[in-house]
Design a protein around this motif. Structure first.
Motif, short mmCIF file in Angstrom:
data_model
loop_
_atom_site.label_atom_id
_atom_site.label_comp_id
_atom_site.label_asym_id
_atom_site.label_seq_id
_atom_site.Cartn_x
_atom_site.Cartn_y
_atom_site.Cartn_z
N ILE A 157 0.82 -1.21 0.00
CA ILE A 157 0.00 0.00 0.00
C ILE A 157 0.86 1.26 0.00
N ILE A 158 1.98 1.26 0.73
CA ILE A 158 2.81 2.46 0.70
C ILE A 158 3.43 2.65 -0.68
N LEU A 159 3.63 1.57 -1.42
CA LEU A 159 4.12 1.69 -2.80
C LEU A 159 3.00 2.21 -3.71
N LYS A 160 1.75 1.85 -3.43
CA LYS A 160 0.62 2.42 -4.16
C LYS A 160 0.53 3.92 -3.90
N TRP A 161 0.73 4.31 -2.65
CA TRP A 161 0.74 5.75 -2.34
C TRP A 161 1.86 6.45 -3.10
N GLU A 162 3.01 5.81 -3.18
CA GLU A 162 4.15 6.41 -3.88
C GLU A 162 3.78 6.73 -5.34
N ASN A 163 3.05 5.85 -5.98
CA ASN A 163 2.64 6.08 -7.36
C ASN A 163 1.63 7.20 -7.49
N ALA A 164 0.83 7.40 -6.43
CA ALA A 164 -0.26 8.38 -6.50
C ALA A 164 -0.01 9.60 -5.64
N ASP A 171 -3.18 10.76 0.30
CA ASP A 171 -2.85 10.39 1.69
C ASP A 171 -3.87 9.44 2.30
N ARG A 172 -4.97 9.22 1.60
CA ARG A 172 -5.93 8.23 2.09
C ARG A 172 -5.31 6.83 2.11
N TRP A 173 -4.34 6.60 1.20
CA TRP A 173 -3.62 5.32 1.21
C TRP A 173 -2.90 5.15 2.54
N ILE A 174 -2.31 6.22 3.06
CA ILE A 174 -1.56 6.12 4.31
C ILE A 174 -2.51 5.87 5.48
N VAL A 175 -3.68 6.54 5.46
CA VAL A 175 -4.66 6.30 6.52
C VAL A 175 -5.13 4.84 6.48
N LEU A 176 -5.40 4.33 5.27
CA LEU A 176 -5.76 2.92 5.12
C LEU A 176 -4.66 2.01 5.65
N LEU A 177 -3.44 2.38 5.38
CA LEU A 177 -2.28 1.59 5.83
C LEU A 177 -2.28 1.46 7.35
N PHE A 178 -2.53 2.56 8.05
CA PHE A 178 -2.52 2.49 9.52
C PHE A 178 -3.75 1.77 10.06
N PHE A 179 -4.86 1.84 9.35
CA PHE A 179 -6.02 1.03 9.74
C PHE A 179 -5.68 -0.45 9.67
N LEU A 180 -4.99 -0.85 8.61
CA LEU A 180 -4.61 -2.25 8.45
C LEU A 180 -3.59 -2.67 9.50
N ILE A 181 -2.68 -1.77 9.86
CA ILE A 181 -1.73 -2.07 10.94
C ILE A 181 -2.51 -2.30 12.24
N GLY A 182 -3.52 -1.45 12.50
CA GLY A 182 -4.35 -1.65 13.69
C GLY A 182 -5.06 -2.98 13.67
N LEU A 190 3.83 -8.24 13.62
CA LEU A 190 4.89 -8.15 12.62
C LEU A 190 4.75 -6.93 11.72
N SER A 191 3.53 -6.58 11.30
CA SER A 191 3.37 -5.49 10.34
C SER A 191 3.76 -4.13 10.92
N LEU A 192 3.87 -4.02 12.25
CA LEU A 192 4.38 -2.77 12.83
C LEU A 192 5.78 -2.46 12.32
N LEU A 193 6.53 -3.50 12.00
CA LEU A 193 7.91 -3.30 11.59
C LEU A 193 8.04 -2.80 10.16
N LEU A 286 -3.30 12.55 13.07
CA LEU A 286 -4.51 12.29 13.86
C LEU A 286 -5.45 11.33 13.14
N TRP A 287 -5.58 11.48 11.81
CA TRP A 287 -6.39 10.52 11.07
C TRP A 287 -5.79 9.11 11.13
N CYS A 288 -4.47 9.03 11.01
CA CYS A 288 -3.82 7.72 11.11
C CYS A 288 -4.03 7.10 12.49
N LEU A 289 -3.90 7.93 13.55
CA LEU A 289 -4.13 7.44 14.91
C LEU A 289 -5.57 6.96 15.07
N THR A 290 -6.51 7.71 14.52
CA THR A 290 -7.92 7.34 14.63
C THR A 290 -8.18 5.96 14.03
N PHE A 291 -7.70 5.76 12.81
CA PHE A 291 -7.98 4.49 12.15
C PHE A 291 -7.11 3.36 12.70
#
Length: 632
Positions: A157-164, A171-182, A190-193, A286-291
């Motif tokens: 997903i962070i590579l998808k963000w890189e393309n877009a 930045d919605r990709w990054i918020v989605l990324l942190f939701f998935l980490i949660g 493991l995905s925290l790393l 804050l959006w990343c923390l929320t999700f």
């Protein structure tokens, strides 16, 4: 064929191959170690051992609904499908990096270049498909296959963000990324790393790159990882539990009132932070923390189910106090990271506050929180030989050549000397990095000797190449070993070091033609491998092999295996020849390793459990000892 179409089609084909392999070789019933516990927990949504895996249990329950006559097979299928999808995202990760190494827009890639990129993705992804450690976890009801899926998805997903990144709303990709980490915290940590690699990608995409800035971005990634693991995952629950004690014991409110109030106040703080923020990073954070918290909220099911008093209720997590200890893995004790005791130290107990338990209407004090303290003279920096437990301490001493003596006057045993800093570093290099990481890395990419657990001897469970003169230099003449530990052992899988060689070629190729991506993948390799070695600080004499802990590191190396195809093609100048030669490596891995990874007819754990129960008289009470007696 257009690159995107070829990339999608080939990726799904490779993912389908991986899913098919794992479904064909998945365990027929339950396996040893934690698998029986997870299956039983998933069957009735119960509570497994700390720190739990609530999302995995919920997904396992859904899988059982699709396989009600064979619950074990249902949860095994969950692992197989999650692992297969991890291969899909690995393919797309490799092709992302490979495409960038041509330094041209997608629509300017030639047919030969597109073919080579697809070949790189297929070779790297299939090499990881048939790698020893990941394949082992993919076919049993353990959390590591699903953990690999979340890790692969987050990194992709962070590579998808890189393309877009330059597009509105990227930045919605990054918020989605942190939701998935949660969410992934409810499976495994493991995905925290991946967070340090995420930060590196963000820095390289958004800022002028300097060595100072790169170093600062790396440190920010480390700090953010620590913040998520320590503050968000552990401390928020600890603070909420303390507030719950205050609300219940001081204000007379019901249980969970303080816990709910803490998260309500946190939500209010985040809301006003978003309303008042004029700084882009604060808003995004804050959006990343929320999700992240929304994903992490799967642990609410742990509290709910524990209050229903299920049969499997590890740690009795029916209140916030227990949840804090459950997430903090309190029952496993503490271990030093930067500064700590030597194994010869003698500690003393100290108290640091009251220990609470849930009573009928209030929290009651059941004792004091305690921990062992040590004198400064018995401590050292970077303490690696730290466990004072007899079994572990004896293993340290034996490994380091420190004699254990007996005093006839006092009747006590003692060690001839305390370990030095050199002993400490020796243990780290030879045992923790050598035996407990390098050997596992070799299993996956060089070759494996057999499936006998290794404690450092030359006969059992080492890494071998299959090239006789090399193995003779490392472990002695292998031809003199009995067939039961060599040819007759299904786990004898010599790979001749070919995956390692191709991976090193990819390492060099990406360093030369994609330096920033080399750093991104290198950071992932470091944090999911060496950083884990540093963090878990393993004592000796482990009860089982621990290679499953490092599959994220092997994932990153599989990226380099795929990228090695580009260098081979560049040397040979023939795309079909290069692809065929490189594809022979995962084919070799599949041929060598299929027999010892095919568990489709394996029922040993279930048969043992049935034998145990059938040996008991009616209404007997059976006492079991340890995971492999209890969990089946």
């Amino acid at each position: 064929m257009h690159f995107r179409k070829a990339n999608n089609l080939t990726g799904w084909i490779v993912g389908l191959i991986a899913c098919t392999v794992y479904l064909l070789t998945r365990e027929a019933t339950g396996s040893f170690w934690d698998c029986g516990e997870f299956i039983a927990s998933a069957m009735h949504v119960q509570i497994p051992h700390p720190p739990g895996a609530p999302l995995f249990i919920l997904l396992g329950r859904l899988s059982i609904l699709l396989s009600p006559l064979n619950p074990a097979l249902g949860v095994n299928t969950l692992s197989a499908m999650g692992s297969g999808l991890a291969i899909l995202f690995l393919f797309w990760t490799i092709t992302h990096f490979a495409r960038k190494m041509y330094h041209k827009p997608v629509d300017q890639l030639s047919r030969d270049e597109i073919f080579t990129i697809m070949a790189a993705g297929a070779v790297g992804a299939l090499a990881y498909t048939f790698s020893d450690s990941f394949w082992f976890s993919a076919v049993e009801a353990e959390v590591y296959g699903m953990s690999g899926f979340f890790t692969a998805l987050v990194f992709w997903i962070i590579l998808k963000w890189e393309n877009a990144a330059d597009k509105p709303g990227a930045d919605r990709w990054i918020v989605l990324l942190f939701f998935l980490i949660g969410l992934s915290v409810g499976v495994h940590l493991l995905s925290l790393l991946t967070i340090p690699s995420v930060v590196m990608v963000y820095y390289f995409r958004k800022y002028p790159v300097t060595w100072r800035g790169t170093a600062l971005a790396f440190l920010v990634g480390c700090a953010l990882t620590g913040f998520v693991q320590i503050v968000v995952i552990q401390k928020t629950v600890f603070w909420a539990s303390d507030l719950d004690v205050f609300f219940v014991n001081k204000l007379g409110w019901p249980f969970f009132s303080g816990f709910a109030c803490f998260y309500f106040l946190l939500s209010v703080g985040i809301f006003f932070g978003l309303r008042l923020s004029r700084w882009k990073f604060l808003t995004l954070g804050l959006w990343c923390l929320t999700f992240l918290l929304i994903g992490y909220s799967s642990y609410i099911t742990t509290l709910e189910r524990s209050n229903a008093d299920p049969a499997v209720d590890m740690y009795n997590v029916d209140n916030p106090i227990s949840l804090a200890g459950y997430l903090g893995r309190d029952q496993y004790g503490d271990f030093p990271l930067i500064y700590g005791q030597k194994f010869t130290a003698e500690g003393h107990w100290v108290t640091d506050g009251d220990q609470y338990a849930k009573g009928e209407k209030k929290y009651v004090v059941t004792g004091k929180r305690t921990h062992v303290a040590y004198d400064a003279a018995d401590k050292m920096l970077f303490s690696r030989v730290w466990s004072t437990e007899g079994e572990y301490a004896d293993y340290y001493a034996e490994w380091l050549g420190i004699a254990k003596l007996h005093d006839p006057q006092t009747g006590r045993d003692f060690y001839e000397r305390a370990p030095t800093e050199w002993d400490n570093l020796n243990w780290f290099v030879t045992y923790q990095m050598g035996l407990m990481y390098g050997r596992y890395f070799g299993w996956n990419f060089i070759g494996r000797q057999n499936d006998l657990q290794c404690y450092g001897n030359p006969r059992d469970g080492n890494c071998v190449t299959g090239v006789s003169f090399i193995d003779r230099l490392l472990w002695g003449d292998q031809s003199r070993l009995p067939d039961s530990v060599r040819w007759g052992n299904k786990a004898y899988n010599p790979l001749y070091g070919l995956p390692l060689i191709l991976g090193l070629l990819g390492f060099v190729a990406q360093y030369r033609r994609g330096r920033r991506d080399w750093i991104v993948n290198g950071v992932l390799f470091f944090f999911t491998g060496i950083a884990i070695v540093l963090y878990i600080n393993q004592p000796g004499n482990q009860p089982r092999e621990r290679d499953y802990a490092y599959t994220g590191s092997f994932y990153a190396f599989a990226v380099w295996i795929g990228l090695g195809v580009l260098l081979v093609q560049r040397w040979l100048k023939r795309r079909w020849l290069a692809a065929a030669l490189c594809m022979s490596i995962p084919v070799l891995m599949a041929i060598r390793e299929w027999d010892d990874h095919d568990r489709s007819h394996k029922t040993a754990a279930l048969a043992m459990a049935e034998d145990y129960l059938n040996s008991c008289a009616p209404n007997a009470i059976l006492f079991t000892f340890g995971d492999n007696d209890t969990y089946p």
